[in-house]
Design a protein around this motif. Structure first.
Motif, mmCIF file in Angstrom:
data_model
loop_
_atom_site.group_PDB
_atom_site.id
_atom_site.type_symbol
_atom_site.label_atom_id
_atom_site.label_comp_id
_atom_site.label_asym_id
_atom_site.label_seq_id
_atom_site.Cartn_x
_atom_site.Cartn_y
_atom_site.Cartn_z
ATOM 1 N N ARG A 14 -9.124 37.534 63.947
ATOM 2 C CA ARG A 14 -8.182 37.644 62.832
ATOM 3 C C ARG A 14 -7.698 39.073 62.640
ATOM 4 N NH1 ARG A 14 -8.196 34.055 58.346
ATOM 5 N NH2 ARG A 14 -8.080 35.907 57.038
ATOM 6 N N ASP A 16 -9.566 41.374 61.186
ATOM 7 C CA ASP A 16 -10.143 41.832 59.920
ATOM 8 C C ASP A 16 -11.276 42.821 60.166
ATOM 9 O OD1 ASP A 16 -8.456 40.137 58.539
ATOM 10 O OD2 ASP A 16 -9.979 38.607 58.194
ATOM 11 N N ARG A 24 -14.077 39.810 50.576
ATOM 12 C CA ARG A 24 -13.612 38.459 50.244
ATOM 13 C C ARG A 24 -14.774 37.478 50.093
ATOM 14 N NH1 ARG A 24 -9.519 39.536 54.387
ATOM 15 N NH2 ARG A 24 -10.682 38.142 55.765
ATOM 16 N N GLY A 55 -11.012 32.125 56.665
ATOM 17 C CA GLY A 55 -9.987 31.090 56.751
ATOM 18 C C GLY A 55 -10.424 29.860 57.527
ATOM 19 N N ARG A 84 -2.977 37.170 63.208
ATOM 20 C CA ARG A 84 -2.108 38.061 62.419
ATOM 21 C C ARG A 84 -0.802 37.365 62.058
ATOM 22 N NH1 ARG A 84 -4.402 41.896 65.761
ATOM 23 N NH2 ARG A 84 -2.751 41.766 67.294
ATOM 24 N N GLN A 86 -0.331 34.201 61.735
ATOM 25 C CA GLN A 86 -0.617 33.159 60.752
ATOM 26 C C GLN A 86 -0.671 33.734 59.339
ATOM 27 O OE1 GLN A 86 -4.400 31.222 61.227
ATOM 28 N NE2 GLN A 86 -3.737 29.429 60.104
ATOM 29 N N ARG A 87 -1.298 34.903 59.198
ATOM 30 C CA ARG A 87 -1.362 35.528 57.866
ATOM 31 C C ARG A 87 0.033 35.856 57.354
ATOM 32 N NH1 ARG A 87 -6.125 39.410 59.251
ATOM 33 N NH2 ARG A 87 -4.390 40.307 60.319
ATOM 34 N N HIS A 88 0.899 36.379 58.217
ATOM 35 C CA HIS A 88 2.268 36.705 57.807
ATOM 36 C C HIS A 88 3.050 35.423 57.510
ATOM 37 C CE1 HIS A 88 1.759 40.915 58.577
ATOM 38 N NE2 HIS A 88 1.473 40.712 59.854
ATOM 39 N N ARG A 90 2.052 32.578 56.404
ATOM 40 C CA ARG A 90 1.681 31.987 55.109
ATOM 41 C C ARG A 90 2.471 32.582 53.952
ATOM 42 N NH1 ARG A 90 -4.197 33.004 56.013
ATOM 43 N NH2 ARG A 90 -4.796 31.323 57.383
ATOM 44 N N ASN A 91 2.839 33.864 54.078
ATOM 45 C CA ASN A 91 3.524 34.558 52.989
ATOM 46 C C ASN A 91 5.033 34.362 52.992
ATOM 47 O OD1 ASN A 91 1.114 35.646 51.975
ATOM 48 N ND2 ASN A 91 1.172 37.285 53.469
#
Length: 114
Positions: A14, A16, A24, A55, A84, A86-88, A90-91
């Motif tokens: 991810r 992270d 988190r 996630g 990365r 996927q995180r973008h 989602r927004n």
């Protein structure tokens, strides 16, 4: 592979940091580091929190262990890029998500023609 290694692979895929995931999951980075290195086993509650912070679910992590890490056998760089993205993704607003999907389909067609 042990549970700590599976957590570390997911975290790294991810992109992270220890600190991000630990925050988190409501723990500290040194605790997560000990778990990833196999020096400590997470409690059931902490494992649930870590899975959520990554996630995923506890069952997915165990499936990965049982399958001998087939979940992340994709090239590690590709897996990190996908996480990365996927995180973008989602927004994004729904219309922008549609644009991204159309663009990737266009790239796929272009690659087939090359």
């Amino acid at each position: 592979m042990n549970i700590g290694q599976a957590l570390k692979r997911r975290r790294e895929a991810r992109g992270d940091t220890l600190e991000e995931v630990a925050y988190r999951a409501d723990t500290d980075a040194s605790n997560l580091s000990r778990i990833e290195r196999g020096m400590q086993q997470p409690s059931v509650l902490l494992l649930q929190n870590l899975a959520r912070a990554l996630g995923t679910s506890v069952s997915e992590i165990y499936r990965e262990l049982e399958a001998g890490s087939r979940v992340l056998e994709v090239d590690e760089v590709l897996a990190a890029d996908l996480a990365r993205m996927q995180r973008h993704f989602r927004n994004l607003a729904p219309t922008d998500r549609t644009l991204v999907m159309e663009f990737t389909q266009l790239l796929k067609r272009r690659a087939r023609q090359s």
